[in-house]
Motif scaffolding. Structure first.
Motif, short mmCIF file in Angstrom:
data_model
loop_
_atom_site.label_atom_id
_atom_site.label_comp_id
_atom_site.label_asym_id
_atom_site.label_seq_id
_atom_site.Cartn_x
_atom_site.Cartn_y
_atom_site.Cartn_z
N PRO A 100 -13.69 9.10 7.15
CA PRO A 100 -12.89 7.89 6.86
C PRO A 100 -13.69 6.61 7.10
O PRO A 100 -14.50 6.53 8.02
CB PRO A 100 -11.71 8.01 7.83
N ILE A 101 -13.44 5.62 6.26
CA ILE A 101 -14.15 4.34 6.30
C ILE A 101 -13.30 3.29 6.99
O ILE A 101 -12.11 3.15 6.70
CB ILE A 101 -14.52 3.89 4.88
N ASP A 102 -13.92 2.56 7.91
CA ASP A 102 -13.25 1.47 8.62
C ASP A 102 -13.35 0.21 7.76
O ASP A 102 -14.45 -0.26 7.46
CB ASP A 102 -13.93 1.26 9.98
N CYS A 103 -12.21 -0.36 7.38
CA CYS A 103 -12.21 -1.54 6.51
C CYS A 103 -12.34 -2.84 7.29
O CYS A 103 -12.42 -3.91 6.70
CB CYS A 103 -10.93 -1.58 5.67
N GLY A 104 -12.32 -2.74 8.63
CA GLY A 104 -12.45 -3.93 9.45
C GLY A 104 -11.13 -4.59 9.80
O GLY A 104 -11.11 -5.65 10.44
N LEU A 105 -10.02 -3.96 9.40
CA LEU A 105 -8.69 -4.47 9.73
C LEU A 105 -7.87 -3.33 10.34
O LEU A 105 -8.10 -2.16 10.03
CB LEU A 105 -7.95 -4.96 8.47
N ASP A 110 -7.77 3.86 -5.02
CA ASP A 110 -8.82 3.96 -4.00
C ASP A 110 -8.37 3.11 -2.82
O ASP A 110 -8.44 1.88 -2.85
CB ASP A 110 -10.14 3.45 -4.58
N ARG A 111 -7.89 3.77 -1.76
CA ARG A 111 -7.31 3.02 -0.64
C ARG A 111 -8.34 2.15 0.07
O ARG A 111 -8.02 1.07 0.56
CB ARG A 111 -6.66 3.98 0.37
N VAL A 112 -9.57 2.61 0.14
CA VAL A 112 -10.62 1.82 0.79
C VAL A 112 -10.86 0.52 0.01
O VAL A 112 -10.92 -0.57 0.59
CB VAL A 112 -11.93 2.62 0.92
N ALA A 113 -10.97 0.64 -1.30
CA ALA A 113 -11.17 -0.55 -2.13
C ALA A 113 -10.00 -1.51 -1.99
O ALA A 113 -10.18 -2.74 -1.95
CB ALA A 113 -11.37 -0.15 -3.60
N GLY A 114 -8.79 -0.97 -1.91
CA GLY A 114 -7.61 -1.82 -1.74
C GLY A 114 -7.61 -2.53 -0.40
O GLY A 114 -7.27 -3.71 -0.30
N ALA A 115 -8.02 -1.82 0.65
CA ALA A 115 -8.07 -2.42 1.98
C ALA A 115 -9.13 -3.52 2.04
O ALA A 115 -8.92 -4.57 2.67
CB ALA A 115 -8.36 -1.35 3.02
N LEU A 116 -10.26 -3.30 1.38
CA LEU A 116 -11.31 -4.32 1.37
C LEU A 116 -10.86 -5.56 0.61
O LEU A 116 -11.21 -6.69 0.98
CB LEU A 116 -12.58 -3.75 0.76
N LEU A 117 -10.06 -5.38 -0.44
CA LEU A 117 -9.51 -6.52 -1.16
C LEU A 117 -8.56 -7.30 -0.26
O LEU A 117 -8.55 -8.54 -0.26
CB LEU A 117 -8.80 -6.07 -2.44
N ASP A 139 -4.45 -10.10 7.96
CA ASP A 139 -4.65 -9.83 9.37
C ASP A 139 -4.50 -8.35 9.69
O ASP A 139 -5.12 -7.83 10.63
CB ASP A 139 -3.65 -10.61 10.23
N ILE A 140 -3.65 -7.68 8.91
CA ILE A 140 -3.31 -6.28 9.18
C ILE A 140 -2.78 -5.67 7.90
O ILE A 140 -2.21 -6.37 7.04
CB ILE A 140 -2.28 -6.17 10.34
N ILE A 141 -2.94 -4.36 7.74
CA ILE A 141 -2.48 -3.66 6.55
C ILE A 141 -1.38 -2.67 6.93
O ILE A 141 -1.52 -1.92 7.91
CB ILE A 141 -3.64 -2.91 5.86
N VAL A 142 -0.30 -2.67 6.16
CA VAL A 142 0.74 -1.64 6.27
C VAL A 142 0.64 -0.80 5.00
O VAL A 142 0.90 -1.29 3.89
CB VAL A 142 2.14 -2.26 6.40
N MET A 143 0.22 0.44 5.15
CA MET A 143 0.00 1.31 4.00
C MET A 143 1.22 2.19 3.76
O MET A 143 1.59 3.02 4.60
CB MET A 143 -1.24 2.18 4.20
N ASP A 144 1.87 1.97 2.63
CA ASP A 144 3.04 2.76 2.24
C ASP A 144 2.55 4.03 1.55
O ASP A 144 2.07 3.98 0.43
CB ASP A 144 3.92 1.92 1.31
N ASP A 145 2.68 5.14 2.23
CA ASP A 145 2.15 6.43 1.81
C ASP A 145 0.64 6.43 2.07
O ASP A 145 0.08 5.44 2.48
CB ASP A 145 2.49 6.73 0.35
N GLY A 146 0.00 7.53 1.87
CA GLY A 146 -1.43 7.63 2.17
C GLY A 146 -1.72 8.44 3.41
O GLY A 146 -2.88 8.54 3.83
#
Length: 326
Positions: free
Chosen positions: A39-44, A122-129, A136-143
């Motif tokens: 898993p990749i850390d997106c920094g958030l 691509d959840r990583v690409a979405g998180a980086l966007l 400040d923080i991401i709430v991922m619906d499903d995944g």
């Protein structure tokens, strides 16, 4: 692209048993995917909301509740979803004025009415966007079953009324993965519903357990005593219909469609005609309204719902722990 759970998912009969070899292969592929993915850390910080079974369990209402709570803390949370049912794979920042449900899916449009929302297969690409957009923080619906993005905390949502069906993996049953592997990756279990308890497969867990319910709200119009024709194409339409009865609406007709049903003009014409004949108001969920033709949608009332916690202070304490760990 609509779904309806088959009845054999509730028992371990002949059809389910015949599909077991496919289910075992499905499970093996999922396990292999986790083993070979770092898993990749997106920094958030990322709060992931998921479930064990195919279909609805209350993930999106929970995501909205957490987004609102995080906003109340002065944070800028972003929702991240793959945009089920939409044609755009992203990463894409949803603009409800430009993107309809065919492009981004109904859940993404609903989330975007509460907080900035990114659609990305691509959840990583979405998180980086999201990070580029100064989230400040991401709430991922499903995944929950997606291994690519590193999660700060994972919340497993269980429908207390439906449970885990026959307890078998898809397609022999409704499960996306084995309960023990899911519990090993999550930080808390959210039990949603009024009846039933924790499924036997999860009864031995020592994880924090929160109980909640999704409640239909008596607004924007007071529906007590009002005649309504209700329709819904969600995971559990009966819950919406029961919620309307709970707030005092007189349900003269209830029409259930498959989850994510793509409403046609003919579907709505029939419902609106029947509503006129019966002197009733046509009502649906906020999620379903995203899939209606804009002109016809003006003639349908979208009834909102809220995520109601039994231990509200405890979910706020969980958010404190998640945020303090960053």
């Amino acid at each position: 692209m609509s779904l309806r759970a088959p009845r054999f998912w509730q028992s371990r009969g002949a059809i389910s048993s015949a599909l077991l070899p496919v289910a075992w292969a499905y499970g093996a592929i999922a396990t292999s995917r986790w083993r070979r993915t770092e898993p990749i850390d997106c920094g958030l910080p990322v709060i992931c909301i998921g479930n064990l079974e195919v279909g609805g369990a209350g993930k999106t209402p929970l995501a909205i509740d957490l987004l609102v709570r995080l906003q109340a803390r002065g944070l800028k949370p972003f929702a991240l979803t793959r945009g089920y049912g939409g044609k755009r794979s992203g990463p894409l920042l949803v603009d409800p004025a430009r993107h309809d449900w065919r492009q981004v899916g109904d859940e993404a449009r609903l989330l975007a009415s509460h907080a900035p929302t990114i659609v990305s297969g691509d959840r990583v690409a979405g998180a980086l966007l999201a990070r580029q957009q100064e989230a400040d923080i991401i709430v991922m619906d499903d995944g929950f079953q997606n291994p690519g993005l590193k999660k700060t905390a994972s919340l497993l949502v269980i429908d207390a009324d439906y449970g885990l069906g026959n307890g078998r993996l898809f397609p022999a049953g409704p499960l996306r993965e084995a309960p023990d592997t899911a519990l090993a990756r999550c930080d808390a279990v959210i039990l949603v519903g009024d009846s039933g308890g924790l499924p036997d497969e999860l009864s031995g867990t020592s994880l924090p357990l929160f109980k909640a319910a999704i409640r239909t709200l008596n607004k924007p119009l007071d529906l007590k005593g009002r005649r309504v024709i209700a329709f819904a194409g969600i995971g559990r339409p009966k819950k919406f219909f029961d919620g309307l009865r709970r707030i005092g609406a007189e349900l003269v007709s209830a029409v259930a469609f498959p989850d994510h049903h793509p409403y046609r003009a003919a579907d709505l014409a029939l419902i609106l005609s029947k509503a006129a004949d019966l002197d009733a108001l046509a009502v649906t969920t906020e999620k379903d309204r995203q899939r209606l033709d804009p002109e016809l949608a003006e003639r349908v009332l979208a009834v909102p719902a809220a995520f109601i916690w039994q231990q509200e202070a405890e979910i706020d304490a969980l958010l404190d722990r998640i945020l303090d760990g960053q």
